[in-house]
Scaffold this active site. Structure first.
Site, mmCIF file in Angstrom:
data_model
loop_
_atom_site.group_PDB
_atom_site.id
_atom_site.type_symbol
_atom_site.label_atom_id
_atom_site.label_comp_id
_atom_site.label_asym_id
_atom_site.label_seq_id
_atom_site.Cartn_x
_atom_site.Cartn_y
_atom_site.Cartn_z
ATOM 1 N N GLY A 271 32.621 33.290 29.286
ATOM 2 C CA GLY A 271 33.750 33.887 29.994
ATOM 3 C C GLY A 271 33.788 35.379 29.777
ATOM 4 N N ASN A 272 34.846 36.018 30.191
ATOM 5 C CA ASN A 272 35.001 37.452 29.933
ATOM 6 C C ASN A 272 36.469 37.784 29.692
ATOM 7 O OD1 ASN A 272 36.269 38.323 32.554
ATOM 8 N ND2 ASN A 272 34.387 37.363 33.326
ATOM 9 N N GLN A 273 36.707 39.039 29.376
ATOM 10 C CA GLN A 273 38.020 39.475 28.875
ATOM 11 C C GLN A 273 39.057 39.746 29.959
ATOM 12 O OE1 GLN A 273 38.907 39.644 25.808
ATOM 13 N NE2 GLN A 273 37.443 40.689 24.481
ATOM 14 N N SER A 274 38.696 39.590 31.231
ATOM 15 C CA SER A 274 39.624 39.985 32.294
ATOM 16 C C SER A 274 40.944 39.217 32.188
ATOM 17 C CB SER A 274 38.985 39.727 33.653
ATOM 18 O OG SER A 274 39.943 39.963 34.652
#
Ligand code: CTP
Length: 394
Positions: free
Chosen positions: A207-210
């Site tokens: 995943g990512n931090q958005s």
């Protein structure tokens, strides 16, 4: 807009700052607004009905049970073009957020569809309390404009954030609301937000931090300007926006599917989502045991934007790119390569951009010099991008 366009309800909550609202009322009248004051019963401990009647030139009631034959809460709600609640106490904010209707003011708020400006004032400890913050966030998500209180000395002698803002600042905020345009009426706006997740096994993902905040800000702003908005939201913890059709997705391929379904009926696409560039080649059916969890083979994800712009007709497409400010040239290349019309270079050189309330960077448009965006809220940027998109839509 109904009535004269200049009918304001001034709701007054039960805080000491109520006396400062007398000045606000006078300045509103100076500007040609007709003001009906609706105080909460407890606010009359600070400023009495006689003062409000004298200053507004109108009758003041606080209870639904007075003048019942006039159905005051409904007639007031219908007549008002704008509602300002100043000061708003923690309790009043909680009651509005909870949809309560236990005095005339909260009845009017519930029955009204006009823009509502809330001006909180309270002790910093109460303002910063998680309950108040959650209520404020929920009101903002529903389209209320809730000002941040000023920082300074409070009546208690404490110093912090909680002071009633200067009249001039409230009037500035009010002007922004009165001038808010409905220039996206009849337009369809499609927004992606959040970060996609690519499953590794039933429990793990890439995943990512958005946080999704920027995409939600665009969706909310477009909806406030009259657009019919669809939001494709990937994994954010934000509450669904009232009046915005939200499609929840997990992965890049689900997002692409939703985009392909929606894009042809769209006028403006704003691609604020952070899409994973790659996904695991295989998704394990059961949880991978730790002794086998040593390597993940990745395959590249399709570029959703590039895929979707290949079917582009008259739509205006806004892309995002997180880069450092030195990367204007590569962002310019992305704008072209991805077939977008506008690209916002989100300047991440200062760090700390994810989950932040503010943003800074550059707006890139074909054939124009980059427009610098100094540190601003994600809502303001959203409006700026929508202004540009609308300009290009013609
Ligand atoms: N984007 C997309 N599909 C992808 C990756 C990105 O649609 N697989 C979109 C994003 O939503 C964003 C824009 O493309 O609007 C730019 O994203 P960015 O991650 O900066 O682009 P990349 O092509 O992944 O470039 P980089 O190599 O710098 O990561």
């Amino acid at each position: 807009m109904h009535g004269s366009g200049r009918e304001v309800i001034l709701g007054v909550g039960g805080g000491i700052a109520a006396y400062k609202s007398c000045d606000l009322l006078r300045r509103l009248r100076d500007r040609g607004y007709s003001v009906t004051v609706v105080p909460t019963p407890s606010s009359l401990n600070f400023v009495g009905a006689a003062t409000w009647e004298a200053l507004s030139g109108r009758k003041v009631t606080t209870q639904v049970f007075e003048s019942v034959e006039e159905v005051r809460h409904i007639s007031l709600a219908k007549e008002a073009n704008f509602i300002i609640i100043a000061p708003a106490t923690a309790d009043l904010i909680a009651r509005i957020a909870g949809g309560r209707a236990d005095d005339l003011l909260t009845n009017v708020v519930l029955a009204s569809d006009s823009p509502i400006l809330i001006v909180p004032a309270m002790h910093p400890q109460m303002w910063n309390d998680a309950a108040t913050q959650a209520n404020v966030e929920s009101l903002r998500a529903r389209g209320y404009v809730v000002m941040d209180p000023d920082v300074g000395a409070l009546t208690s002698g404490d110093v912090g954030q909680g002071r009633f803002p200067e009249t001039a600042r409230i009037l500035d905020e009010f002007s922004a609301i009165t001038q808010s345009k409905m220039d996206l009426l009849g337009k369809k706006v499609l927004v992606t937000s959040g970060g996609t997740r690519e499953a590794i096994d039933p429990v793990r993902f890439i995943g990512n931090q958005s946080s999704g905040k920027q995409g939600y800000a665009v969706a909310r702003s477009a909806q406030q300007r009259g657009a019919e908005v669809t939001l494709i939201a990937a994994n954010s913890n934000l509450q669904d926006l009232v009046g915005v059709r939200t499609i929840h997705v997990e992965s890049a391929s689900e997002m692409l599917q939703a985009l392909q379904q929606e894009f042809s009926q769209t006028d403006i696409l704003v691609m604020a989502a952070a899409v994973a560039d790659a996904r695991p080649l295989q998704v394990a059916d059961s949880k991978i045991r730790k002794d086998q969890f040593t390597q993940i083979t990745l395959v590249e994800n399709p570029d959703l934007l590039r895929t979707i712009t290949q079917t582009k007709g008259a739509q205006v497409v806004v892309a995002f790119a997180a880069e450092t400010s030195e990367d204007v040239a590569s962002a310019q290349e992305k704008l072209v390569a991805k077939g977008a019309d506008i690209l916002y270079l989100n300047d991440i050189s200062g760090g700390d951009i994810f989950n932040s309330e503010t943003t800074h960077g550059f707006i890139l448009i074909h054939g124009k010099a980059p427009v610098k965006v100094a540190q601003t809220t994600k809502d303001t940027l959203a409006h700026q991008l929508l202004d540009e998109a609308l300009l290009q839509l013609g």
